[in-house]
Motif scaffolding. Structure first.
Motif, PDB file in Angstrom:
ATOM      1  N   VAL A  31       0.834  -1.205   0.000  1.00 39.55           N
ATOM      2  CA  VAL A  31       0.000   0.000   0.000  1.00 39.55           C
ATOM      3  C   VAL A  31       0.865   1.250   0.000  1.00 39.55           C
ATOM      4  O   VAL A  31       0.615   2.207  -0.753  1.00 39.55           O
ATOM      5  N   ASN A  32       1.911   1.283   0.835  1.00 40.19           N
ATOM      6  CA  ASN A  32       2.789   2.455   0.884  1.00 40.19           C
ATOM      7  C   ASN A  32       3.527   2.669  -0.438  1.00 40.19           C
ATOM      8  O   ASN A  32       3.663   3.804  -0.910  1.00 40.19           O
ATOM      9  N   LEU A  33       4.009   1.589  -1.054  1.00 37.60           N
ATOM     10  CA  LEU A  33       4.681   1.706  -2.349  1.00 37.60           C
ATOM     11  C   LEU A  33       3.707   2.182  -3.422  1.00 37.60           C
ATOM     12  O   LEU A  33       4.067   2.991  -4.287  1.00 37.60           O
ATOM     13  N   ALA A  34       2.460   1.680  -3.362  1.00 37.31           N
ATOM     14  CA  ALA A  34       1.460   2.099  -4.349  1.00 37.31           C
ATOM     15  C   ALA A  34       1.137   3.579  -4.197  1.00 37.31           C
ATOM     16  O   ALA A  34       0.986   4.291  -5.202  1.00 37.31           O
ATOM     17  N   LEU A  35       1.045   4.059  -2.963  1.00 35.19           N
ATOM     18  CA  LEU A  35       0.756   5.476  -2.747  1.00 35.19           C
ATOM     19  C   LEU A  35       1.880   6.361  -3.274  1.00 35.19           C
ATOM     20  O   LEU A  35       1.636   7.439  -3.832  1.00 35.19           O
ATOM     21  N   ILE A  36       3.126   5.898  -3.134  1.00 37.89           N
ATOM     22  CA  ILE A  36       4.254   6.652  -3.672  1.00 37.89           C
ATOM     23  C   ILE A  36       4.195   6.688  -5.196  1.00 37.89           C
ATOM     24  O   ILE A  36       4.358   7.743  -5.826  1.00 37.89           O
ATOM     25  N   GLU A  37       3.951   5.530  -5.809  1.00 40.00           N
ATOM     26  CA  GLU A  37       3.913   5.467  -7.267  1.00 40.00           C
ATOM     27  C   GLU A  37       2.764   6.304  -7.826  1.00 40.00           C
ATOM     28  O   GLU A  37       2.909   6.952  -8.866  1.00 40.00           O
ATOM     29  N   ILE A  38       1.613   6.286  -7.145  1.00 33.10           N
ATOM     30  CA  ILE A  38       0.493   7.104  -7.599  1.00 33.10           C
ATOM     31  C   ILE A  38       0.843   8.587  -7.524  1.00 33.10           C
ATOM     32  O   ILE A  38       0.426   9.390  -8.375  1.00 33.10           O
ATOM     33  N   SER A  39       1.640   8.965  -6.521  1.00 32.53           N
ATOM     34  CA  SER A  39       1.986  10.375  -6.322  1.00 32.53           C
ATOM     35  C   SER A  39       3.012  10.877  -7.326  1.00 32.53           C
ATOM     36  O   SER A  39       2.969  12.052  -7.722  1.00 32.53           O
ATOM     37  N   PHE A  94      -6.349  10.418 -10.881  1.00 30.93           N
ATOM     38  CA  PHE A  94      -6.085  11.289 -12.019  1.00 30.93           C
ATOM     39  C   PHE A  94      -5.769  12.719 -11.578  1.00 30.93           C
ATOM     40  O   PHE A  94      -5.130  13.467 -12.313  1.00 30.93           O
ATOM     41  N   LEU A  95      -6.225  13.079 -10.376  1.00 33.99           N
ATOM     42  CA  LEU A  95      -6.023  14.444  -9.896  1.00 33.99           C
ATOM     43  C   LEU A  95      -4.801  14.591  -9.001  1.00 33.99           C
ATOM     44  O   LEU A  95      -4.286  15.696  -8.833  1.00 33.99           O
ATOM     45  N   LEU A  96      -4.342  13.462  -8.425  1.00 31.70           N
ATOM     46  CA  LEU A  96      -3.281  13.524  -7.423  1.00 31.70           C
ATOM     47  C   LEU A  96      -1.920  13.627  -8.102  1.00 31.70           C
ATOM     48  O   LEU A  96      -1.218  12.644  -8.297  1.00 31.70           O
ATOM     49  N   ASP A  97      -1.544  14.828  -8.440  1.00 36.07           N
ATOM     50  CA  ASP A  97      -0.242  15.104  -9.045  1.00 36.07           C
ATOM     51  C   ASP A  97       0.671  15.684  -7.976  1.00 36.07           C
ATOM     52  O   ASP A  97       0.308  16.631  -7.272  1.00 36.07           O
TER      53      ASP A  97
END
Length: 232
Positions: A31-39, A94-97
């Motif tokens: 989950v933490n790695l996914a949140l980083i990649e999404i960011s 899509f919005l989390l840049d």
């Protein structure tokens, strides 16, 4: 014979609790790695966004198309709200840049990452459950009972996965892991995992223990029913 049965039940409880704790660590890390990649990665943001929207729409379609008696209307409402949260998570991807949200106060970012963490933890948890059910069934000679089958077990796993996602997303946003420079992000991630791993172990162990409890409870109820039929 009773001692053997009790020892077997205790061993199953211990094994389920240990496996649940280990899976809690894995879910925390992913989950933490996914949140980083999404960011930081536009590709992963688009990938997870499409995935969450599809999963949310699928859940919503199954809930709305399933005919159920009146006592289940409240559960349908809860599942519909949950499906809407998953769809919202997809839109947030899509919005989390990182360039847009960098430097924002934690109280503005934390709810976003909590919602995303919830969606990631849900998708990952139920994927693991499906894999475990398949693997255990594959290695059984006879028809095997799934690891998670009853509505109580599914509800327990759902609640624990939501709790994991909310806790991990809260910690991720509060510690501003995504605001760190690339060469400092690994250190920031390790600092966050220091807080997330214990919670992952605790919630995973609770889920494993509770799942085994409901599993044995259902087996005992089935045994009692069979005994009653034989007596009659």
């Amino acid at each position: 014979m009773n001692l053997d049965c009790t020892g077997r039940q205790g061993a199953l409880f211990a094994c389920s609790t240990l496996v649940g704790g280990a899976l809690g660590i894995v879910i925390s890390m992913v989950v933490n790695l996914a949140l980083i990649e999404i960011s930081i990665s536009p590709f992963f943001s688009m990938y997870f966004g499409v995935l969450f929207i599809l999963v949310g729409c699928l859940i919503l379609w199954r809930v709305l198309s399933h005919e159920s008696p009146d006592p289940l209307q409240m559960k349908r409402l809860h599942l519909s709200i949950f499906a809407g949260t998953i769809i919202l998570s997809g839109a947030l991807c899509f919005l989390l840049d990182r360039k847009i949200f960098v430097g924002l106060a934690p109280w503005m970012k934390v709810p976003l990452y909590m919602t995303l963490g919830l969606a990631v933890a849900f998708a990952l948890t139920f994927s693991i459950v499906d894999v475990l059910n398949y693997v255990i069934g594959f290695f059984q000679n006879s028809v095997a009972k799934p690891v998670v089958e009853s509505s109580q077990q599914v509800f327990l796993v759902l609640i624990v996965s939501i709790a994991m996602g909310v806790v991990f997303g809260f910690t991720f946003g509060l510690l501003d892991v995504e605001d760190e420079e690339v060469y400092h992000m690994r250190v920031a991630l390790m600092r966050e995992e220091h807080y997330c791993y214990p919670m992952g172990i605790l919630l995973g162990a609770i889920s494993g223990f509770g799942n085994e409890y409901y599993r044995q409870k259902d087996d005992y109820a089935g045994y009692q029913a069979e005994t009653s039929c034989v007596s009659v």
